[in-house]
Design a protein around this motif. Structure first.
Motif: not given
Lengths: 833, 118
Positions: A41, A45, A790, B64-65, B67-68, B71-73, B75-76, B78
């Motif tokens: 987490w 970014e 990210g 945290l997610s 603010a992002n 995007l990353l959540a 992908k993870i 997936e």
């Protein structure tokens, strides 16, 4: 009872913590990976990552400002070269650390330390071809050059300053997934990265494959299917160019001996081991057009190196400014300087020279210890290099590699071959000491043609066609690399050599000033696209089998010859040109040979589409799908003789295949070995045509990604779900092969053999147009500046690239010119504590 | 139930502060000490510990997610499809649950130990 409860509860707690902190199977340690304080987490970014900051750094001499623009391209303004490279290292590591490290681990044959036993075969191969051995020699050689040593060290210091600033929670996400930590960056890693590149671009030799073919089918068939020069050649240095340095061809004196070796190989044994090679050259393009042919009257230079498409991208875009230079372009993460780019006076680009710089020698050892080998009637001592692999989850594995005077014995009974008398030693130019960094430093700070020529002089490997243009109006091209002088009559280096005779030793090298080059030609342009560097009149011999491409060069040269008043827009379109010259030459032949008697309704339509096709592999066409299937199936049936994995042989090139079909009405190769009957040319062509509909039916067409074309009106619902863009299904794969971190189903046109050489896995890894008329430069690459999945800058340029569009480079002279394009500024101060 | 909320808050706040510079598993120790210090029923101790770390990890991950833009959540999610079904909300829940189990078990252990001591 209470004690038991306590015991159970305590054991459960401890067991859970240990389990969640351990890597189990392919899974990361889940507690470590998923907790939001230090796990993945933290890599999500947010916009706060793009705010101004000031940081003290130990090792910096003076203050450095780094301005990031709206594509996250860093513009580094340093007051001296050491600080410049220090910051290049620091910033590259900030955005690409995992990538640069895994690529050097790969080069060093150390991936099994991270990925375990499954990476051991490729690790062993990389060690056995002497990547580490070559890197060590290069590093040793570079240390003799004080200037290079200082700047490479500064780069490493910068990388290390970044690494040492990292807490585990700041590690790139791949370290967390695979549960390991970055290690110190050293000059040897810079050398390893360049060897990695050299290895990727040195695979174009077919000594073992050619040997195998000759032993199976004889020299006459070989000459027919593997000519050194194609008939319709359009070499880099135009046909008929006179060579000023005359007839200096060395080593013809030993030709008699060499002929005997050919005779031997005709009745000799075959070999199973050979380095895997691509089916047909992917290649690259570059060209520079002189002012006489441009609208502005000033040169324009273009380059698009084609490589395996990957995320993070192989290139990292940078702008480096110091009192000695103001250079912009594509850098290789992990190595200092700009590799392809421009400054305010000159621009340069590269395509792979592809020339054969690896030779293979069959060695005769005295006994099973392999401590002595025969050489010119004497016994010479071999050396041993023990390679140690620290395989994750398995422990130490050792591999002893024998070195002869030629280089490492890559393939033997412990690797690739079954019999103990098969020992193949490899000579490779990348094993010789060299300092490629020096070339790039000189290009980065170069001012004119003389600087360019001077920079190239010491460049060895991988051999590249360096295209050049200057603001003052010069255009030039030169194939530069270190090449052994080969015996022309004996075709030295084309086949497997006998290491006991000494006949095929590399004794002399072609002087750099004799390498093919060309300045300000009459025709008003220079170009290269991995074709032959010269015609047959070039005084030095080089093997031409399977090494050179014959299509893109002819399309490029035709377009550049026919057009005048060229501007940057014309160039941009040209880089996305999808004209398929191979199809234009092959399809009429296929159609004329096709037996149409047994064709059904569905196939009638396919045939109609093919007949009406304009030979453009545009994404929205369907005919290219039919052609591609037909062509591939045909080659499979025709050249099935060369598909035995036990006896690797090169398939004849596309170009030769077309000529063969046209001219040879009968041949042993038309017979398909897997069927009882004896096929004819018509059978092969017709049977492969029938495969089109079956292959289509079996193919899973996956939905493509947004957006779908150059114009806004072309929306998803208008995509033909069975068109070329969908069938080709371009994939830009993450380096750890994780689909979740890859760009899948990228919709675009092109194919191998086409200027826009994008197939499903390879393509233009960087596109650049430098216009010296208005001093504007246009760039794009299929990725993004950040290596962090990210980050919103991870793959943000992919769609622009797929559409064939460009970004205008913010090539500013002063930081304030960035204006609204500036995202944030990072200021780094020398740490005075 | 009077110690439930204090235990919950204690674990949540102290775990937050310590995790800023200590490894993630420190939450087990924090929960254990809280369970030891604040007497309550065993099941309540487990729930307090579970809830505190579940909320802490789940909420912090979500902040945290967000603010992002997740995007990353995505992908993870997936990447861990067998666990998440490709849904990022499942990822927040898994994150919270992993932390919750550690916190809950830690707190329970502390609770039982305190009872033994009398």
């Amino acid at each position: 009872m209470q004690y038991l409860k306590l015991f159970v509860s305590a054991v459960l707690t401890v067991a859970l913590v240990i389990a969640l902190n351990s890597k189990i199977g392919p899974l990361p340690p889940l507690g470590k990976f998923m907790n939001p304080f230090s796990g993945f987490w933290q890599n999500a970014e947010g916009e706060s990552a793009y705010t101004d900051l000031t940081l003290p750094l130990t090792g910096l001499k003076e203050e450095v400002q780094v301005h990031f623009d709206d594509r996250l391209v860093p513009h580094i303004f340093a007051k001296n070269d050491e600080d410049l490279y220090y910051m290049q290292g620091y910033i590259t590591a900030r955005y690409r650390l995992w990538q640069m490290e895994i690529q050097t681990l790969n080069a060093a044959g150390r991936v099994s330390e991270i990925a375990g036993e499954k990476a051991l075969p490729s690790d062993r191969l990389n060690r056995r071809i002497g990547m580490g051995y070559g890197a060590e020699k290069a590093e040793e050689f570079i240390r003799k050059d004080e200037h290079s040593t200082k700047l490479i060290q500064a780069y490493c210091d910068g990388v290390n300053a970044y690494i040492s600033s990292l807490a585990p929670k700041n590690y790139p996400i791949e370290y967390k997934l695979l549960n390991y930590a970055p290690e110190e960056w050293k000059p040897i890693k810079v050398a390893l990265l360049l060897k990695n590149m050299a290895n990727m671009l040195s695979v174009f030799e077919y000594d073992i494959e050619n040997h195998n073919f000759v032993t199976q089918y004889g020299m006459d068939e070989f000459r027919k299917l593997y000519p050194d020069f194609p008939e319709d050649q359009d070499p880099i240095i135009p046909k008929g160019t006179k060579w000023e340095f005359g007839e200096k061809v060395a080593r013809d004196k030993e030709q008699g001996t060499k002929e005997t070796i050919h005779a031997n190989s005709e009745k000799g044994t075959t070999y199973t081991a050979a380095i895997e090679k691509p089916d047909e050259i992917e290649g690259s393009n570059n060209w520079a057009v002189a002012g006489s042919k441009t609208k502005s009257g000033k040169p324009i230079l273009c380059n698009d190196p084609h490589l395996k498409l990957s995320l993070p991208s192989i290139w990292y875009e940078m702008h480096l400014v110091s009192p000695n230079m103001n250079v912009y372009g594509a850098t290789l993460p992990g190595s200092p300087a700009v590799i392809i780019g421009f400054n305010d006076s000159i621009a340069w680009g590269v395509t792979n020279g592809g020339r054969d710089v690896r030779d293979w020698y069959q060695m005769k050892f005295k006994d099973a210890t392999r401590s002595e080998y025969e050489y010119k009637g004497e016994w010479l001592k071999s050396e041993q290099r023990v390679e140690i692999f620290k395989v994750r989850g398995k422990g130490e594995v050792r591999d002893t590699v024998i070195y002869t005077k030629y280089g490492p014995v890559v393939f033997d009974h412990t690797f690739g071959e079954a019999e103990s008398n098969k020992n193949l030693s490899m000579s490779w130019v990348a094993h010789l000491p060299s300092n490629e960094f020096k070339t790039f430093y000189q290009l980065n700070s170069g001012k004119n043609y003389d600087d360019y020529l001077n920079a190239l002089k010491t460049y060895n490997c991988p051999a590249q066609n360096f295209v050049f243009a200057s603001r003052s109006g010069d255009v030039a091209i030169k194939e530069q690399g270190l090449f052994p002088i080969r015996n022309k009559t004996a075709e030295q280096g084309k086949y497997l050599s006998d290491g006991s005779t000494g006949v095929d030793d590399w004794t002399e090298f072609i002087p750099a000033e004799h390498n093919p080059h060309h300045k300000n030609p009459e025709r008003g342009f220079v170009s290269s696209a991995n074709q032959h560097p010269t015609d047959e009149t070039y005084p030095y011999y080089y093997p031409g089998v399977g090494v050179y491409e014959t299509y893109r060069n002819r399309v490029i040269n035709k377009l550049l010859s026919e057009n005048n008043g060229i501007d940057a827009d014309f160039m941009k379109q040209m880089l996305s040109n999808n004209y398929n010259l191979n199809a234009a030459e092959a399809l009429p032949v296929l159609l004329s040979l096709l037996d149409q008697s047994g064709i059904n309704n569905e196939e009638e339509k396919i045939l109609e589409q093919l007949k009406n096709w304009n030979y453009y592999n545009n994404a929205r066409e369907v005919a290219p799908v039919y052609y591609e299937i037909w062509w591939n199936e045909l080659r499979k049936m025709l050249w099935d003789e060369m598909s035995n994995p036990k006896v690797p042989m090169k398939q004849p090139s596309f170009y030769v295949t077309v000529k063969f079909l046209l001219r040879d009405s009968t041949s042993v190769f038309y017979d398909n070995l897997s069927t009882p009957e004896k096929e004819t040319r018509t059978d092969i062509v017709t049977r492969s045509f029938h495969r089109i509909k079956d292959t289509l039916a079996a193919n899973e067409f996956t939905e493509v990604s947004e957006p779908y074309g150059v114009d806004e009106t072309f929306t998803k619902d208008k995509v033909n779900p069975k068109d070329w863009g969908t069938y080709k299904d371009t994939k830009i794969e993450h380096l750890a092969r994780l689909d979740a971190f890859s760009s899948l189903h990228v919709y675009n046109g092109g194919n191998r053999g086409i200027i826009n050489a994008t197939n499903s896995t390879h393509g233009p890894s960087w596109r650049m147009v430098v216009d010296f008329g208005d001093m504007k430069q246009y760039v794009v690459y299929p990725g993004g500046q950040s290596g962090n999945p990210g980050s919103r800058f991870y793959n943000n340029m992919v769609n622009t690239w797929a559409k064939g569009e460009f970004y205008t480079a913010n090539y500013v002279q002063r930081a304030d010119e960035l204006g609204t394009h500036k995202l944030f500024t990072a200021t780094f101060k020398p740490n005075t504590k | 139930m009077k110690n439930f909320l204090p235990a919950f808050l204690l674990i949540l706040i102290v775990s937050y502060a310590l995790q800023l510079f200590l490894p993630w598993w420190i939450v087990a120790l924090v929960a254990l000490l809280a369970g030891f210090a604040l007497k309550q029923k065993a099941w309540a101790a487990f729930v307090a510990g579970f809830a505190a770390v579940f909320v802490l990890w789940g909420a912090y991950a979500f902040i945290l997610s967000s603010a992002n833009n997740h995007l990353l959540a995505d992908k993870i999610a997936e990447l861990m499809k067998p666990l998440t079904g490709g849904n990022r909300n499942a990822l927040f829940i898994i994150t919270g649950t992993l932390g919750g189990l550690v916190g809950g078990l830690g707190c329970l252990t502390g609770n039982i130990a305190a009872k033994l001591k009398g």
